[in-house]
Design a protein around this motif. Structure first.
Motif, short mmCIF file in Angstrom:
data_model
loop_
_atom_site.label_atom_id
_atom_site.label_comp_id
_atom_site.label_asym_id
_atom_site.label_seq_id
_atom_site.Cartn_x
_atom_site.Cartn_y
_atom_site.Cartn_z
N MET A 94 18.34 -11.70 -0.37
CA MET A 94 17.22 -11.63 -1.29
C MET A 94 17.12 -10.25 -1.91
SD MET A 94 14.08 -13.62 0.58
CE MET A 94 14.08 -15.40 0.65
N HIS A 95 16.62 -10.24 -3.12
CA HIS A 95 16.41 -8.97 -3.82
C HIS A 95 15.16 -9.14 -4.68
CE1 HIS A 95 18.30 -5.51 -6.39
NE2 HIS A 95 16.98 -5.40 -6.26
N PHE A 96 14.12 -8.35 -4.39
CA PHE A 96 12.88 -8.41 -5.14
C PHE A 96 12.67 -7.10 -5.86
CE2 PHE A 96 11.94 -11.15 -1.39
CZ PHE A 96 11.74 -12.35 -2.07
N ASN A 97 12.01 -7.16 -7.02
CA ASN A 97 11.55 -5.94 -7.67
C ASN A 97 10.08 -6.11 -8.04
OD1 ASN A 97 11.37 -7.18 -10.29
ND2 ASN A 97 13.61 -7.01 -10.43
N ALA A 98 9.49 -5.06 -8.61
CA ALA A 98 8.05 -5.06 -8.84
C ALA A 98 7.56 -6.21 -9.71
CB ALA A 98 7.63 -3.72 -9.46
N SER A 99 8.42 -6.69 -10.60
CA SER A 99 8.00 -7.80 -11.46
C SER A 99 7.92 -9.12 -10.70
CB SER A 99 8.97 -7.94 -12.64
OG SER A 99 10.27 -8.30 -12.18
N ASP A 100 8.57 -9.20 -9.52
CA ASP A 100 8.53 -10.42 -8.72
C ASP A 100 7.27 -10.51 -7.86
OD1 ASP A 100 11.16 -11.24 -9.52
OD2 ASP A 100 11.98 -9.77 -8.11
N PHE A 101 6.69 -9.38 -7.50
CA PHE A 101 5.58 -9.38 -6.53
C PHE A 101 4.38 -10.21 -6.98
CE2 PHE A 101 7.24 -4.86 -5.40
CZ PHE A 101 8.34 -5.43 -4.79
N PRO A 102 3.92 -10.07 -8.25
CA PRO A 102 2.75 -10.86 -8.66
C PRO A 102 3.02 -12.37 -8.68
CG PRO A 102 3.11 -9.01 -10.16
CD PRO A 102 4.33 -9.13 -9.31
N LYS A 103 4.27 -12.77 -8.74
CA LYS A 103 4.62 -14.20 -8.83
C LYS A 103 4.68 -14.86 -7.45
CE LYS A 103 7.59 -13.02 -12.76
NZ LYS A 103 8.99 -12.94 -13.22
N MET A 104 4.69 -14.06 -6.40
CA MET A 104 4.76 -14.62 -5.05
C MET A 104 3.49 -15.40 -4.73
SD MET A 104 6.30 -11.41 -2.85
CE MET A 104 8.02 -10.92 -2.93
N GLU A 105 3.64 -16.50 -4.03
CA GLU A 105 2.49 -17.26 -3.55
C GLU A 105 1.65 -16.34 -2.67
OE1 GLU A 105 -0.02 -19.42 -0.94
OE2 GLU A 105 1.88 -18.57 -0.20
N LYS A 106 0.32 -16.46 -2.72
CA LYS A 106 -0.60 -15.51 -2.09
C LYS A 106 -0.30 -15.26 -0.62
CE LYS A 106 -5.49 -14.96 -0.94
NZ LYS A 106 -6.85 -15.56 -1.05
N PHE A 107 -0.16 -16.33 0.17
CA PHE A 107 0.03 -16.16 1.61
C PHE A 107 1.44 -15.69 1.94
CE2 PHE A 107 -3.58 -19.11 1.42
CZ PHE A 107 -4.49 -18.36 2.15
N PHE A 108 2.42 -16.10 1.12
CA PHE A 108 3.78 -15.59 1.30
C PHE A 108 3.78 -14.09 1.07
CE2 PHE A 108 7.82 -14.13 -0.33
CZ PHE A 108 8.74 -14.72 0.53
N ARG A 109 3.14 -13.63 0.00
CA ARG A 109 3.11 -12.19 -0.32
C ARG A 109 2.43 -11.41 0.80
NH1 ARG A 109 0.89 -12.52 -4.96
NH2 ARG A 109 -1.27 -12.10 -4.36
N ARG A 110 1.28 -11.93 1.29
CA ARG A 110 0.57 -11.25 2.37
C ARG A 110 1.45 -11.10 3.59
NH1 ARG A 110 -3.80 -14.63 5.52
NH2 ARG A 110 -1.81 -15.44 6.33
N ASN A 111 2.07 -12.19 4.02
CA ASN A 111 2.90 -12.15 5.23
C ASN A 111 4.17 -11.32 5.03
OD1 ASN A 111 1.12 -13.80 6.65
ND2 ASN A 111 2.11 -15.67 5.94
N PHE A 112 4.76 -11.42 3.86
CA PHE A 112 6.00 -10.68 3.59
C PHE A 112 5.78 -9.18 3.69
CE2 PHE A 112 8.94 -8.62 0.57
CZ PHE A 112 10.14 -9.00 1.14
N PHE A 113 4.78 -8.67 2.98
CA PHE A 113 4.58 -7.22 2.96
C PHE A 113 3.96 -6.70 4.25
CE2 PHE A 113 5.03 -7.88 -1.65
CZ PHE A 113 6.06 -6.98 -1.87
#
Length: 202
Positions: free
Chosen positions: A1-20
């Motif tokens: 996987m490779h994420f950049n700043a433009s991907d972060f707002p597109k993440m599903e809310k709970f996925f983003r919370r758990n990921f970070f």
């Protein structure tokens, strides 16, 4: 996987919370004990405690934004003291449950079945079942403008732990205590010593 700043707002809310929340890896796990001006004993589970210095001995932790009432924060401000209590497997279920949003008049100690205990030095409650108890006086707070959180600094005024887990060099053997760590909000890890290195010199 490779994420950049433009991907972060597109993440599903709970996925983003758990990921970070789990991205940096397991962190220390502590129950913070406080007491309100009305005498209600409060308990909260925190995973952001960091060592700041040894002379004087200081620890700090992150408090979420004060957009809603934060019992731990308000009690610390009113009393000026708080306790840090390590978590092991014997109290994990109770510690985890303490994160539930109980009414302000409810003691989390009573709600989750843990026992408050006091010393002659610190007016905030310790967790009797915890193996490492640290009493602190609140000395500083810093507002983090980037997200509205607070960084609170406490001066250690008391430490209570078993004699046999402190080595002659001063190291505390958390693997013998069964101290747990956490990644995110719900995934817990055991402490295991891999090895002790010599002090690095050029």
């Amino acid at each position: 996987m490779h994420f950049n700043a433009s991907d972060f707002p597109k993440m599903e809310k709970f996925f983003r919370r758990n990921f970070f929340n789990t991205l940096p890896g397991p962190r220390g796990l502590h129950l913070i004990g406080t007491k309100s001006h009305r005498g209600v004993e409060n308990l909260g589970l925190f995973s952001s405690v960091v060592h700041i210095g040894a002379t004087p001995p200081l620890l700090g932790f992150i408090m979420r934004p004060l957009t809603v009432p934060r019992q731990t924060y308000h009690h610390m401000k009113a009393q000026g003291f708080f306790t840090l209590n390590t978590v092991d497997e014997t109290i994990l279920a109770a510690a985890h449950q303490s994160s539930a949003n109980y009414p302000i008049e409810t003691s989390e100690f009573k709600a989750v079945g843990l026992t408050p205990v006091y010393s002659e030095i610190v007016p905030a409650p310790y967790v009797q079942e915890s193996k490492v108890k640290i009493g602190l006086e609140l000395v500083e707070e810093h507002h983090i403008k980037a997200n509205g959180t607070l960084f609170l600094v406490g001066k250690i005024v008391e430490v209570i732990l078993p004699d046999e887990v402190v080595s002659d060099s001063g190291h505390v053997a958390h693997q013998e205590l069964g101290t747990l760590s956490v990644a995110g909000l719900d995934t817990y890890y055991k402490t295991e010593e891999v090895g002790k290195m010599e002090y690095p010199r050029p």
